[in-house]
Design an enzyme around this catalytic site. Structure first.
Site, short mmCIF file in Angstrom:
data_model
loop_
_atom_site.label_atom_id
_atom_site.label_comp_id
_atom_site.label_asym_id
_atom_site.label_seq_id
_atom_site.Cartn_x
_atom_site.Cartn_y
_atom_site.Cartn_z
N ASP A 44 14.95 32.93 -2.65
CA ASP A 44 15.29 32.81 -4.02
C ASP A 44 16.95 33.08 -4.29
O ASP A 44 17.26 33.75 -3.19
CB ASP A 44 14.01 33.48 -5.49
CG ASP A 44 14.97 33.15 -6.30
OD1 ASP A 44 13.48 31.53 -7.09
OD2 ASP A 44 14.78 32.73 -7.18
N ALA A 71 18.38 27.62 -1.85
CA ALA A 71 17.37 27.26 -0.58
C ALA A 71 18.21 26.19 0.11
O ALA A 71 17.90 26.05 0.88
CB ALA A 71 17.08 26.22 -2.26
N ASP A 91 9.06 24.37 -4.94
CA ASP A 91 8.71 24.49 -6.28
C ASP A 91 10.61 24.82 -7.19
O ASP A 91 10.44 26.19 -7.38
CB ASP A 91 7.92 26.22 -7.13
CG ASP A 91 7.68 25.25 -8.70
OD1 ASP A 91 7.88 24.74 -8.92
OD2 ASP A 91 6.50 26.98 -8.85
N CYS A 131 8.92 20.70 -12.38
CA CYS A 131 9.31 20.58 -13.97
C CYS A 131 10.78 20.22 -14.67
O CYS A 131 10.34 20.48 -16.02
CB CYS A 131 9.08 22.29 -14.07
SG CYS A 131 10.61 22.74 -13.97
#
Length: 190
Positions: A44, A71, A91, A131
């Protein structure tokens, strides 16, 4: 799907797992704790959530290598070194916050998925999520399919969609605001 993973049906879960954009380590901890994965890495960009991820791993008595990294850069390094994983979880945080970001955010989803697919071992699994409420599920699926074609243009690999999911019942969708149907997830085999 979850029952199959918990029952060990997916033997690849016992090997190597990369949790990209791991935040507080939820997927990584579950892969090690319930999935029995022996080589788990979580990456992360943000330092604070990674500190919580390390605490979560310690609380669950599992060994996970957490790395603070971008990432995109991390996965490109994995490609250059030839490192692949049996399972990759992707994600990312919300990449499309408003209508002006739809094009750029869609490109980021494409690039992340293309990179992630290339570091999945042949026959391995990938969980890809979004999301972004402004990215409809049909467009997300199209992006993932396009990313697969691009990732394996020279040596084609088959992508199988094993399962698609969204939010649980505790995240109701407003009939007047389709963007409230924002959670999207796809389990795929490559």
């Amino acid at each position: 799907m979850r029952a199959a993973i918990e029952a060990g049906t997916f033997e690849s879960m016992r090997r190597s797992v990369l949790d990209v954009c791991c935040y507080t380590g939820g997927f990584a901890v579950q892969a090690a704790k319930l999935g029995g994965a022996t080589d788990v890495t979580g990456i992360d960009l943000d330092e604070e959530p990674l500190a919580t991820a390390k605490q979560n791993a310690a609380l669950n008595d599992v060994k996970i290598k957490f790395t603070q990294a971008d990432a995109f850069a991390y996965m490109r390094d994995m490609l250059r070194s030839g490192k692949q994983y049996d399972v990759v979880v992707l994600d990312p945080p919300k990449l499309i916050r408003n209508r002006a970001e739809i094009e750029d955010g869609s490109r980021k989803h494409f690039d992340l998925n293309r990179l992630a697919m290339q570091i999945v071992k042949p026959g391995g699994l990938m969980l890809t999520c979004s999301c972004a409420g402004l990215l409809p599920e049909s467009e997300f699926v199209r992006i993932v399919r396009s990313a697969c074609r691009s990732a394996f243009a020279e040596t084609p690999r088959n992508m199988q969609i094993l399962w698609k999911a969204g939010a649980a019942a505790c995240h109701p969708v407003s009939a007047n605001c389709p963007e409230t149907e924002y959670l999207k997830a796809m389990w795929i085999r490559l």
